[in-house]
Design an enzyme around this catalytic site. Sequence first.
Site, PDB file in Angstrom:
ATOM      1  N   LYS A  15     -83.972 -28.584 -99.672  1.00 14.16           N
ATOM      2  CA  LYS A  15     -83.011 -27.477 -99.636  1.00 14.16           C
ATOM      3  C   LYS A  15     -82.164 -27.444-100.911  1.00 14.16           C
ATOM      4  CE  LYS A  15     -81.076 -28.935 -95.809  1.00 14.16           C
ATOM      5  NZ  LYS A  15     -81.873 -30.171 -95.581  1.00 14.16           N
ATOM      6  N   ARG A  90     -75.841 -25.733 -88.831  1.00 12.48           N
ATOM      7  CA  ARG A  90     -76.591 -26.915 -88.424  1.00 12.48           C
ATOM      8  C   ARG A  90     -76.554 -27.116 -86.927  1.00 12.48           C
ATOM      9  NH1 ARG A  90     -76.859 -29.963 -93.240  1.00 12.48           N
ATOM     10  NH2 ARG A  90     -77.272 -32.123 -93.048  1.00 12.48           N
ATOM     11  N   ARG A 127     -84.971 -40.599-103.788  1.00 11.07           N
ATOM     12  CA  ARG A 127     -84.038 -39.619-104.374  1.00 11.07           C
ATOM     13  C   ARG A 127     -82.952 -40.327-105.195  1.00 11.07           C
ATOM     14  NH1 ARG A 127     -81.139 -35.258-100.697  1.00 11.07           N
ATOM     15  NH2 ARG A 127     -80.531 -37.089 -99.497  1.00 11.07           N
ATOM     16  N   ARG A 160     -77.798 -41.877-102.586  1.00  9.64           N
ATOM     17  CA  ARG A 160     -76.791 -41.456-101.616  1.00  9.64           C
ATOM     18  C   ARG A 160     -76.646 -42.533-100.539  1.00  9.64           C
ATOM     19  NH1 ARG A 160     -77.732 -35.215-100.018  1.00  9.64           N
ATOM     20  NH2 ARG A 160     -77.533 -36.089 -97.930  1.00  9.64           N
ATOM     21  N   ARG A 171     -80.577 -39.361 -89.034  1.00  5.73           N
ATOM     22  CA  ARG A 171     -80.396 -37.963 -89.468  1.00  5.73           C
ATOM     23  C   ARG A 171     -81.555 -37.091 -88.979  1.00  5.73           C
ATOM     24  NH1 ARG A 171     -80.046 -38.969 -95.596  1.00  5.73           N
ATOM     25  NH2 ARG A 171     -80.038 -36.707 -95.816  1.00  5.73           N
TER      26      ARG A 171
HETATM   27  P1  AP5 Z   1     -83.390 -32.488-101.670  1.00  3.73           P
HETATM   28  O1  AP5 Z   1     -83.553 -31.192-102.357  1.00  3.73           O
HETATM   29  O2  AP5 Z   1     -82.227 -33.354-102.061  1.00  3.73           O
HETATM   30  O3  AP5 Z   1     -83.464 -32.270-100.079  1.00  3.73           O
HETATM   31  P2  AP5 Z   1     -82.405 -31.667 -99.063  1.00  3.73           P
HETATM   32  O4  AP5 Z   1     -83.143 -30.823 -98.101  1.00  3.73           O
HETATM   33  O5  AP5 Z   1     -81.257 -31.051 -99.795  1.00  3.73           O
HETATM   34  O6  AP5 Z   1     -81.980 -33.008 -98.334  1.00  3.73           O
HETATM   35  P3  AP5 Z   1     -80.541 -33.529 -97.907  1.00  3.73           P
HETATM   36  O7  AP5 Z   1     -80.695 -35.002 -97.630  1.00  3.73           O
HETATM   37  O8  AP5 Z   1     -79.486 -33.129 -98.895  1.00  3.73           O
HETATM   38  O9  AP5 Z   1     -80.347 -32.754 -96.598  1.00  3.73           O
HETATM   39  P4  AP5 Z   1     -79.370 -33.033 -95.498  1.00  3.73           P
HETATM   40  O10 AP5 Z   1     -79.445 -31.775 -94.771  1.00  3.73           O
HETATM   41  O11 AP5 Z   1     -79.639 -34.248 -94.690  1.00  3.73           O
HETATM   42  O12 AP5 Z   1     -78.000 -33.430 -96.283  1.00  3.73           O
HETATM   43  P5  AP5 Z   1     -76.634 -32.656 -96.544  1.00  3.73           P
HETATM   44  O13 AP5 Z   1     -76.141 -33.043 -97.851  1.00  3.73           O
HETATM   45  O14 AP5 Z   1     -76.788 -31.227 -96.206  1.00  3.73           O
HETATM   46  O15 AP5 Z   1     -84.757 -33.322-101.867  1.00  3.73           O
HETATM   47  C1  AP5 Z   1     -84.884 -34.633-101.378  1.00  3.73           C
HETATM   48  C2  AP5 Z   1     -85.743 -35.480-102.354  1.00  3.73           C
HETATM   49  O16 AP5 Z   1     -87.069 -34.972-102.335  1.00  3.73           O
HETATM   50  C3  AP5 Z   1     -85.276 -35.392-103.831  1.00  3.73           C
HETATM   51  O17 AP5 Z   1     -85.435 -36.638-104.438  1.00  3.73           O
HETATM   52  C4  AP5 Z   1     -86.207 -34.341-104.459  1.00  3.73           C
HETATM   53  O18 AP5 Z   1     -86.424 -34.598-105.834  1.00  3.73           O
HETATM   54  C5  AP5 Z   1     -87.483 -34.538-103.639  1.00  3.73           C
HETATM   55  N1  AP5 Z   1     -88.205 -33.276-103.443  1.00  3.73           N
HETATM   56  C6  AP5 Z   1     -87.673 -32.034-103.239  1.00  3.73           C
HETATM   57  N2  AP5 Z   1     -88.639 -31.123-103.072  1.00  3.73           N
HETATM   58  C7  AP5 Z   1     -89.821 -31.811-103.155  1.00  3.73           C
HETATM   59  C8  AP5 Z   1     -91.188 -31.399-103.056  1.00  3.73           C
HETATM   60  N3  AP5 Z   1     -91.534 -30.118-102.829  1.00  3.73           N
HETATM   61  N4  AP5 Z   1     -92.144 -32.358-103.189  1.00  3.73           N
HETATM   62  C9  AP5 Z   1     -91.821 -33.662-103.415  1.00  3.73           C
HETATM   63  N5  AP5 Z   1     -90.527 -34.099-103.526  1.00  3.73           N
HETATM   64  C10 AP5 Z   1     -89.549 -33.173-103.391  1.00  3.73           C
HETATM   65  O19 AP5 Z   1     -75.718 -33.297 -95.416  1.00  3.73           O
HETATM   66  C11 AP5 Z   1     -75.298 -34.642 -95.493  1.00  3.73           C
HETATM   67  C12 AP5 Z   1     -74.386 -34.944 -94.311  1.00  3.73           C
HETATM   68  O20 AP5 Z   1     -73.205 -34.132 -94.381  1.00  3.73           O
HETATM   69  C13 AP5 Z   1     -74.967 -34.667 -92.911  1.00  3.73           C
HETATM   70  O21 AP5 Z   1     -75.749 -35.740 -92.431  1.00  3.73           O
HETATM   71  C14 AP5 Z   1     -73.682 -34.457 -92.105  1.00  3.73           C
HETATM   72  O22 AP5 Z   1     -73.061 -35.688 -91.789  1.00  3.73           O
HETATM   73  C15 AP5 Z   1     -72.788 -33.701 -93.088  1.00  3.73           C
HETATM   74  N6  AP5 Z   1     -72.965 -32.231 -92.992  1.00  3.73           N
HETATM   75  C16 AP5 Z   1     -73.358 -31.398 -93.985  1.00  3.73           C
HETATM   76  N7  AP5 Z   1     -73.413 -30.124 -93.545  1.00  3.73           N
HETATM   77  C17 AP5 Z   1     -73.030 -30.156 -92.245  1.00  3.73           C
HETATM   78  C18 AP5 Z   1     -72.901 -29.161 -91.244  1.00  3.73           C
HETATM   79  N8  AP5 Z   1     -73.174 -27.860 -91.481  1.00  3.73           N
HETATM   80  N9  AP5 Z   1     -72.506 -29.548 -90.007  1.00  3.73           N
HETATM   81  C19 AP5 Z   1     -72.204 -30.842 -89.741  1.00  3.73           C
HETATM   82  N10 AP5 Z   1     -72.325 -31.842 -90.638  1.00  3.73           N
HETATM   83  C20 AP5 Z   1     -72.733 -31.495 -91.890  1.00  3.73           C
HETATM   84 MG    MG Z   2     -79.218 -31.452 -99.986  1.00  3.78          MG
END
Ligand code: AP5
Ligand code: MG
Length: 218
Positions: A15, A90, A127, A160, A171
């Site tokens: 994402k 979410r 990552r 991270r 997660r």
């Molecule tokens: P990346 O692009 O970083 O993936 P992502 O989908 O952004 O993954 P996240 O871990 O950021 O998602 P998340 O939803 O768990 O975390 P968030 O920060 O939102 O890619 C991942 C890796 O894969 C990278 O190394 C990249 O290079 C590689 N990659 C990408 N595309 C690829 C491909 N096509 N092929 C191969 N490799 C690839 O949330 C973190 C925390 O915050 C949550 O757990 C929660 O505690 C809190 N939080 C955030 N938003 C909310 C909400 N709305 N409600 C409640 N809690 C929330």
């Molecule tokens: Mg992300």
Amino acid sequence: MARVVILLGPPGAGKGTQAVRLSRELGLPHVSTGDLFRENRAQGTPLGARVQEFMDSGRLVPDDLVLDMLFDRVSRPDCTGGYLLDGFPRTLPQADALERRLGTAAKVQAINLAVADTAIVDRLSGRRTCEKCGNIHHVKTAPPKSAGRCDKCGGELAQRTDDAPATVQKRLAVYHEQTEPLEQFYRSRGLLDEVDGGLSPDAVFQALKQVASRRRAS
Ligand code: AP5
Ligand code: MG
């Protein structure tokens, strides 16, 4: 009319990686609740302190904290014409709250980036994120040109805290239980598009561009 594009998908679906490119392509600001929480933590704000235990244990931050922060962010002038959401909504209450807030004032599109659980652990364990600008690398699939340094700004790359394997499993479980039902929420409203997030980053981006322009034309 304002345009709101929502990127859905499990942790590690890509994402953040895709949102940076799609935001440029569509001319919409990229709004990531995870990035906003991490910024609050880095700055030592009271909100940052409150969300730390939830994030580090792989649980979701309570809806009221998320909604206050998100609605504050999207009230800023750069979001008048719309925005690209990454990591929000979410939960069903978050999706309801967004729907109520937007009413008929925005054209909404949700795009689900589907990736199998088995690919997620590899993606997240490899990552490396820039501590300065948030740019996302991967040791195998998107390695930095200079080890440990961000290609964009030269900042230091770090893992991270929530990418430890046990936290990733938590997660993923939370995603299946609380976030996956949003696919049906948006599908039932005719607002959902699907993209195979298991393809290469460039192929995923092409597919995203296609579904985004198809919706715009419709
Ligand atoms: P990346 O692009 O970083 O993936 P992502 O989908 O952004 O993954 P996240 O871990 O950021 O998602 P998340 O939803 O768990 O975390 P968030 O920060 O939102 O890619 C991942 C890796 O894969 C990278 O190394 C990249 O290079 C590689 N990659 C990408 N595309 C690829 C491909 N096509 N092929 C191969 N490799 C690839 O949330 C973190 C925390 O915050 C949550 O757990 C929660 O505690 C809190 N939080 C955030 N938003 C909310 C909400 N709305 N409600 C409640 N809690 C929330
Ligand atoms: Mg992300």
